[in-house]
Scaffold this active site. Sequence first.
Site, PDB file in Angstrom:
ATOM      1  N   HIS A 160       0.834  -1.215   0.000  1.00 11.60           N
ATOM      2  CA  HIS A 160       0.000   0.000   0.000  1.00 11.60           C
ATOM      3  C   HIS A 160       0.869   1.266   0.000  1.00 11.60           C
ATOM      4  CE1 HIS A 160      -4.240   1.578   1.266  1.00 11.60           C
ATOM      5  NE2 HIS A 160      -3.634   2.429   0.440  1.00 11.60           N
ATOM      6  N   ILE A 161       1.601   1.439  -1.102  1.00 13.44           N
ATOM      7  CA  ILE A 161       2.529   2.584  -1.189  1.00 13.44           C
ATOM      8  C   ILE A 161       2.150   3.549  -2.313  1.00 13.44           C
ATOM      9  CG2 ILE A 161       4.525   1.499  -0.079  1.00 13.44           C
ATOM     10  CD1 ILE A 161       5.560   0.781  -2.935  1.00 13.44           C
TER      11      ILE A 161
HETATM   12  O1  DGY Z   1      -6.757   6.492   0.720  1.00 12.25           O
HETATM   13  C1  DGY Z   1      -5.602   6.871   0.513  1.00 12.25           C
HETATM   14  O2  DGY Z   1      -5.218   8.004   0.820  1.00 12.25           O
HETATM   15  C2  DGY Z   1      -4.625   5.955  -0.137  1.00 12.25           C
HETATM   16  O3  DGY Z   1      -5.061   4.659  -0.180  1.00 12.25           O
HETATM   17  C3  DGY Z   1      -3.268   6.029   0.525  1.00 12.25           C
HETATM   18  O4  DGY Z   1      -2.712   7.239   0.336  1.00 12.25           O
END
Ligand code: DGY
Length: 327
Positions: free
Chosen positions: A292-293
């Site tokens: 999740h980057i």
């Molecule tokens: O919802 C969000 O902001 C993204 O998944 C991560 O930055």
Amino acid sequence: MHTAQIMKVFVTRRIPQEGMKFLSQSGVCKVSLWDSDEPVPKEELLKGVAGAHGLLCLLSDKIDAEVLDAAGPNLKVISTLSVGFDHMAMDEIKKRGVRVGYTPDVLTDATAELTVALLLATARRLPEGVMEVKNGGWSTWKPLWLCGYGLSGSTVGVIGLGRIGMAIARRLKPFGVKRLLYSGRTVKSYAAEVVGEYVPLDTLVTDSDFVVVSCALTPETQGLCDKAFFSKMKNTAVFINTSRGAVVNQEDLYWALSSGQIASAGLDVTSPEPLPTDHPLLTLKNCVVLPHIGSATYSTRGIMAELAANNLLAGLQGTEMPSELKF
Ligand SMILES: O=C(O)[C@H](O)CO
């Protein structure tokens, strides 16, 4: 003389200095911080939020009725350091009249870039190639070795042509994409810029060489990508998800990847996060999983923190927020 009340704010994680600076220099609030890179345990969150006027949280913090009750009636504003808000019980928040700030737009470019990187890495099998170089699997140049799929002349289907979906489409088009399909709740007039064709989801899934998920997680999209969905995809198709893990039924994705129903998948989001290291998806060569980057560039995270802080301060002072979620 009337002295303004100093309001109490709880910040659930260490965030970039750009944001903390605004909070500490504002003179309107006293900040208490969960001073760690790791998530705040639930009981600490409940303690930290008690009596708070403002809460600055992350997408990994579940903001439910229990947390809102622990905060109590002082709570005026919740500011999340994210564009996604599926971690918050919006109906409960609404009931209590609490305002919500979020961070759209500022992470669009970074997330779109990461999506393109993940798509290319998955389609052209970059992690496998890197591994082969390191483990001695590279014996010579071989005509049929590590072949993948290219974008030139392809059909790309974007599920959810919102801010990020459109930024992804804009970046993919110059690779020679022939058809750009999209599906979602409504036709988007701005899709003309990428010659986007609005099609039913079934058509998108059946016709696309690359299926890119970029929609919000809602009750309608939860588990959208399931066995029936993958069964309609081409055997040569690549599946990419950079929105939320729960849009995908991961057991069904495992089936699709391991049976050869689809070619490969690239995921920046999973359910749960982190994905346990013994998860079956991690045993597959044709599945590239990132932690999740999407928005993880230094400047983007700094700007997100700044925006989240300013949303919070506006909510505390009852003024207009730079980015308020209207719900
Ligand atoms: O919802 C969000 O902001 C993204 O998944 C991560 O930055």
